[in-house]
Design a protein around this motif. Structure first.
Motif, PDB file in Angstrom:
ATOM      1  N   MET A  73      -7.952   1.991  16.114  1.00 48.25           N
ATOM      2  CA  MET A  73      -7.849   3.308  15.980  1.00 48.25           C
ATOM      3  C   MET A  73      -7.263   4.054  17.311  1.00 48.25           C
ATOM      4  SD  MET A  73     -10.709   4.383  13.218  1.00 48.25           S
ATOM      5  CE  MET A  73     -10.294   4.292  11.506  1.00 48.25           C
ATOM      6  N   GLU A  74      -6.192   3.919  17.667  1.00 45.61           N
ATOM      7  CA  GLU A  74      -5.920   4.453  18.883  1.00 45.61           C
ATOM      8  C   GLU A  74      -4.560   5.113  18.956  1.00 45.61           C
ATOM      9  OE1 GLU A  74      -5.434   1.365  22.133  1.00 45.61           O
ATOM     10  OE2 GLU A  74      -7.147   0.498  21.172  1.00 45.61           O
ATOM     11  N   ASP A  75      -4.116   5.545  19.814  1.00 45.61           N
ATOM     12  CA  ASP A  75      -2.658   6.597  20.116  1.00 45.61           C
ATOM     13  C   ASP A  75      -1.589   5.584  20.271  1.00 45.61           C
ATOM     14  OD1 ASP A  75      -0.819   8.057  20.830  1.00 45.61           O
ATOM     15  OD2 ASP A  75      -1.752   9.109  21.862  1.00 45.61           O
ATOM     16  N   GLY A  76      -0.663   5.462  19.486  1.00 45.33           N
ATOM     17  CA  GLY A  76       0.339   4.748  19.632  1.00 45.33           C
ATOM     18  C   GLY A  76       1.144   4.686  20.893  1.00 45.33           C
ATOM     19  N   PHE A  77       1.187   5.706  21.575  1.00 43.95           N
ATOM     20  CA  PHE A  77       1.961   6.139  22.586  1.00 43.95           C
ATOM     21  C   PHE A  77       1.186   5.216  23.877  1.00 43.95           C
ATOM     22  CE2 PHE A  77       3.936   8.954  19.918  1.00 43.95           C
ATOM     23  CZ  PHE A  77       5.405   8.857  20.442  1.00 43.95           C
ATOM     24  N   LYS A  78      -0.152   5.227  23.640  1.00 44.05           N
ATOM     25  CA  LYS A  78      -1.119   4.723  24.789  1.00 44.05           C
ATOM     26  C   LYS A  78      -1.276   3.287  24.558  1.00 44.05           C
ATOM     27  CE  LYS A  78      -2.815   8.977  26.079  1.00 44.05           C
ATOM     28  NZ  LYS A  78      -3.950  10.037  25.400  1.00 44.05           N
ATOM     29  N   LEU A  92      13.500   6.819  13.529  1.00 44.03           N
ATOM     30  CA  LEU A  92      13.646   8.025  14.422  1.00 44.03           C
ATOM     31  C   LEU A  92      13.637   9.408  13.173  1.00 44.03           C
ATOM     32  CD1 LEU A  92      16.425   7.065  16.917  1.00 44.03           C
ATOM     33  CD2 LEU A  92      14.120   7.316  17.193  1.00 44.03           C
ATOM     34  N   LYS A  93      12.616  10.106  13.206  1.00 45.01           N
ATOM     35  CA  LYS A  93      12.513  11.237  12.370  1.00 45.01           C
ATOM     36  C   LYS A  93      13.465  12.380  12.768  1.00 45.01           C
ATOM     37  CE  LYS A  93       9.105   8.767  10.627  1.00 45.01           C
ATOM     38  NZ  LYS A  93       9.025   8.108   9.252  1.00 45.01           N
ATOM     39  N   LEU A  94      14.076  12.603  12.027  1.00 40.96           N
ATOM     40  CA  LEU A  94      15.327  13.711  12.395  1.00 40.96           C
ATOM     41  C   LEU A  94      14.859  15.047  12.268  1.00 40.96           C
ATOM     42  CD1 LEU A  94      18.534  11.878  11.084  1.00 40.96           C
ATOM     43  CD2 LEU A  94      17.246  11.734  13.417  1.00 40.96           C
ATOM     44  N   CYS A 103       7.766   0.528  14.339  1.00 40.80           N
ATOM     45  CA  CYS A 103       6.832   1.897  14.518  1.00 40.80           C
ATOM     46  C   CYS A 103       7.528   2.681  13.588  1.00 40.80           C
ATOM     47  CB  CYS A 103       7.413   2.319  15.796  1.00 40.80           C
ATOM     48  SG  CYS A 103       6.827   3.861  16.481  1.00 40.80           S
ATOM     49  N   ASP A 104       6.548   3.644  12.763  1.00 39.93           N
ATOM     50  CA  ASP A 104       6.907   4.626  11.926  1.00 39.93           C
ATOM     51  C   ASP A 104       6.202   6.002  11.987  1.00 39.93           C
ATOM     52  OD1 ASP A 104       8.235   5.485   9.668  1.00 39.93           O
ATOM     53  OD2 ASP A 104       6.617   4.685   8.334  1.00 39.93           O
ATOM     54  N   MET A 105       5.820   6.125  13.469  1.00 41.77           N
ATOM     55  CA  MET A 105       5.184   7.309  13.830  1.00 41.77           C
ATOM     56  C   MET A 105       5.805   8.656  13.712  1.00 41.77           C
ATOM     57  SD  MET A 105       2.769   6.297  17.274  1.00 41.77           S
ATOM     58  CE  MET A 105       4.245   5.935  18.161  1.00 41.77           C
ATOM     59  N   LEU A 157       2.935   0.444  15.038  1.00 44.87           N
ATOM     60  CA  LEU A 157       2.530   1.695  15.593  1.00 44.87           C
ATOM     61  C   LEU A 157       2.771   2.718  14.452  1.00 44.87           C
ATOM     62  CD1 LEU A 157       4.272   1.409  19.042  1.00 44.87           C
ATOM     63  CD2 LEU A 157       2.068   1.013  18.735  1.00 44.87           C
ATOM     64  N   GLY A 158       1.543   3.379  14.279  1.00 47.28           N
ATOM     65  CA  GLY A 158       1.488   4.266  13.246  1.00 47.28           C
ATOM     66  C   GLY A 158       1.643   3.530  11.907  1.00 47.28           C
ATOM     67  N   ALA A 159       0.640   2.911  11.755  1.00 51.48           N
ATOM     68  CA  ALA A 159       0.797   1.671  10.525  1.00 51.48           C
ATOM     69  C   ALA A 159       0.017   2.335   9.250  1.00 51.48           C
ATOM     70  CB  ALA A 159      -0.085   0.404  10.872  1.00 51.48           C
ATOM     71  N   CYS A 160      -0.684   3.143   9.132  1.00 48.55           N
ATOM     72  CA  CYS A 160      -1.400   3.374   8.029  1.00 48.55           C
ATOM     73  C   CYS A 160      -0.543   4.044   7.071  1.00 48.55           C
ATOM     74  CB  CYS A 160      -2.573   4.306   8.253  1.00 48.55           C
ATOM     75  SG  CYS A 160      -3.828   3.532   9.134  1.00 48.55           S
ATOM     76  N   PRO A 161      -0.864   3.648   5.568  1.00 45.98           N
ATOM     77  CA  PRO A 161      -1.630   2.930   5.046  1.00 45.98           C
ATOM     78  C   PRO A 161      -1.429   1.332   5.175  1.00 45.98           C
ATOM     79  CG  PRO A 161      -0.490   3.987   3.326  1.00 45.98           C
ATOM     80  CD  PRO A 161       0.085   4.540   4.497  1.00 45.98           C
ATOM     81  N   GLY A 162      -0.278   1.075   5.479  1.00 45.74           N
ATOM     82  CA  GLY A 162      -0.080  -0.268   5.776  1.00 45.74           C
ATOM     83  C   GLY A 162       1.198  -0.863   5.115  1.00 45.74           C
ATOM     84  N   GLY A 163       2.261  -0.181   4.695  1.00 48.43           N
ATOM     85  CA  GLY A 163       3.408  -0.403   3.862  1.00 48.43           C
ATOM     86  C   GLY A 163       4.335  -1.527   4.965  1.00 48.43           C
ATOM     87  N   TRP A 164       4.630  -1.109   6.116  1.00 51.51           N
ATOM     88  CA  TRP A 164       5.213  -1.947   6.987  1.00 51.51           C
ATOM     89  C   TRP A 164       4.411  -3.048   7.487  1.00 51.51           C
ATOM     90  CZ3 TRP A 164       9.117   0.510  10.846  1.00 51.51           C
ATOM     91  CH2 TRP A 164       9.912   1.662  10.149  1.00 51.51           C
ATOM     92  N   PRO A 167       0.800  -1.172  -0.017  1.00 52.87           N
ATOM     93  CA  PRO A 167      -0.066  -0.108  -0.046  1.00 52.87           C
ATOM     94  C   PRO A 167       1.033   1.226   0.048  1.00 52.87           C
ATOM     95  CG  PRO A 167      -0.458  -1.347   2.085  1.00 52.87           C
ATOM     96  CD  PRO A 167       0.823  -2.007   1.229  1.00 52.87           C
ATOM     97  N   SER A 168       2.019   1.144   0.562  1.00 53.29           N
ATOM     98  CA  SER A 168       2.851   2.431   0.199  1.00 53.29           C
ATOM     99  C   SER A 168       4.158   2.128   0.249  1.00 53.29           C
ATOM    100  CB  SER A 168       2.767   3.202   1.399  1.00 53.29           C
ATOM    101  OG  SER A 168       3.322   2.670   2.621  1.00 53.29           O
ATOM    102  N   ARG A 169       4.807   3.189  -0.487  1.00 48.50           N
ATOM    103  CA  ARG A 169       6.622   2.976  -0.907  1.00 48.50           C
ATOM    104  C   ARG A 169       7.302   2.781   0.316  1.00 48.50           C
ATOM    105  NH1 ARG A 169       7.947   2.950  -5.857  1.00 48.50           N
ATOM    106  NH2 ARG A 169      10.006   2.955  -5.264  1.00 48.50           N
ATOM    107  N   SER A 170       6.827   3.183   1.508  1.00 53.70           N
ATOM    108  CA  SER A 170       7.479   3.294   2.778  1.00 53.70           C
ATOM    109  C   SER A 170       7.988   1.572   3.022  1.00 53.70           C
ATOM    110  CB  SER A 170       7.137   4.047   3.860  1.00 53.70           C
ATOM    111  OG  SER A 170       5.934   3.673   4.358  1.00 53.70           O
ATOM    112  N   THR A 171       7.350   0.730   2.237  1.00 51.12           N
ATOM    113  CA  THR A 171       7.181  -0.803   2.554  1.00 51.12           C
ATOM    114  C   THR A 171       8.884  -0.961   2.486  1.00 51.12           C
ATOM    115  OG1 THR A 171       6.417  -2.841   2.250  1.00 51.12           O
ATOM    116  CG2 THR A 171       7.102  -1.527   0.203  1.00 51.12           C
ATOM    117  N   LEU A 172       9.498  -0.344   1.329  1.00 52.67           N
ATOM    118  CA  LEU A 172      10.831  -0.771   1.144  1.00 52.67           C
ATOM    119  C   LEU A 172      11.870  -0.405   2.310  1.00 52.67           C
ATOM    120  CD1 LEU A 172      11.008   0.748  -2.447  1.00 52.67           C
ATOM    121  CD2 LEU A 172      11.057  -1.668  -2.004  1.00 52.67           C
TER     122      LEU A 172
END
Ligand code: SAM
Length: 355
Positions: free
Chosen positions: A258-263, A304-306, A275-277, A218-225, A185-190
């Protein structure tokens, strides 16, 4: 000065790559300096002589370098290669080259340099023949001998050197070539595919990630991971307020919360958590170490988003936080972190708890 290390990195990350090699070389008491050109896709670390550079190539674990895609010892800087006979000039510059088992004629990963790739491919053939004749390259490919690297900046300038096959990237230009799976479903699958390829040794993959295991994304949408876990047979809890691709839900292997990944808390511990949040890296690092310390999972891969500035400092701060929490809790673990080819302003971390 002609000797040192050459490191490939993502274009725009030269300062991070330089900061890191400077630090690790100093830790080895090998002193030198970096030559950095912004957006060049590579960094050189100049040492006083070849022996010092070779020492670094043996002692600095390539897997420990976050920002480098490849690391090789520079034996010569090449300038003004004559267009009518580059091969002879390169042979003349190969005196201090060890006997190598393979050859890679490469460029940095920039749009300008990549225009040279066709030339690199064609030039490999006569160069390989001449190096074999001179017995600088083994007659047949030899995977345990050093790899000879010719890195070209243009058709007359570049660097010649070698890397050790037990301490380098096995990929041409340090880049794994992955094909985008059209049903993902998304390029981030790579990103996750590359991470699994890099962080989980081939001989362990069957045992560590197999059909029937459980995972949380965690932070799964649309589902590449999630797709990467599903295609390996895992049952996945996908946590995100956004929608998941129907194709994944149809597999029956995915439960969407449909929840908060931190909780979110899993009912039972899971085999993998990914986790890709998009969140502050230190918050993600803290959450990841909590999952491990609480025993909710024993293996994780996360991004880790920089931030735009101080990216090098930020990464090491996050890694230190994770390691200190795991150490305090008395865990043995293996931690790896890499700026993957498919990563942009982010790095990918893998942590595995060892029994
Ligand atoms: C980069 S996208 C993930 C892409 C996904 N890995 C893929 O391959 O398709 C980041 C996702 O994290 C989700 N997200 C951000 N903060 C979150 C939170 N606190 N809890 C759950 N999801 C969150 C966003 O809704 C977004 O869908």
């Amino acid at each position: 000065m002609n000797n040192g290390l050459l490191l490939y990195c993502r274009r725009g990350f030269e300062k991070e790559c330089a900061g890191e090699i400077q630090q690790l070389a100093t830790d080895q008491e090998v002193y030198g300096y970096c030559v950095v050109s912004d957006n060049s896709g590579y960094v050189t670390y100049i040492t006083s002589d070849l022996a010092e550079a070779d020492k670094l190539a043996k002692r600095i674990s390539f897997n420990k370098l976050v920002f480098a895609r490849q690391m090789f010892v520079i034996t010569s800087a090449l300038k003004d290669l004559p267009s009518d006979d580059r091969v002879s000039a390169i042979l003349a510059a190969s005196e201090s080259m060890p006997l190598c088992g393979d050859i890679r004629v490469e460029t940095p990963d920039t749009n300008e340099a990549k225009e040279l790739l066709g030339f690199c491919r064609k030039f490999t053939v006569p160069l390989r023949g001449a190096l074999r004749k001179r017995e600088i390259l083994t007659a047949k490919e030899h995977s345990k001998k050093p790899v000879l690297h010719l890195m070209l900046l243009d058709s007359s300038t570049g660097f010649l050197g070698y890397s050790y096959p037990n301490n380098n990237s096995p990929f041409f230009m340090g880049i794994p070539r992955l094909k985008f799976p059209s049903e993902a479903p998304s390029r981030s699958t790579l990103k996750l595919e590359e991470a699994i390829l890099l962080f989980v040794p081939k001989h362990q993959i069957e045992q560590r990630m197999h059909s029937g295991m459980t995972g949380v994304d965690l932070g799964a949408c649309p589902g590449g991971w999630t797709y990467q876990l599903v295609r390996r047979g895992l049952f996945v809890s996908a946590i995100d307020n956004g929608p998941m691709a129907q194709s994944l839900m149809d597999t029956g292997q995915v439960t969407h919360y449909m929840e908060d990944g931190f909780k979110f808390q899993p009912e039972k511990s899971v085999d993998w958590m990914v986790c890709d949040m998009v969140e502050k890296p230190i918050m993600v690092a803290d959450l990841m170490s909590d999952w491990l310390v609480k025993g909710w999972t024993r293996a994780t891969i996360f991004n880790l988003k920089l931030p735009m500035k101080k990216r090098f400092v930020e990464v090491y701060k996050c890694l230190e936080l994770i390691e200190s929490k795991l150490r305090r809790a008395g865990f043995n673990y293996e931690l790896q972190c890499k700026h993957l080819y498919h990563d942009r302003e982010e790095v990918t971390v893998a942590v595995q708890i060892i029994k």
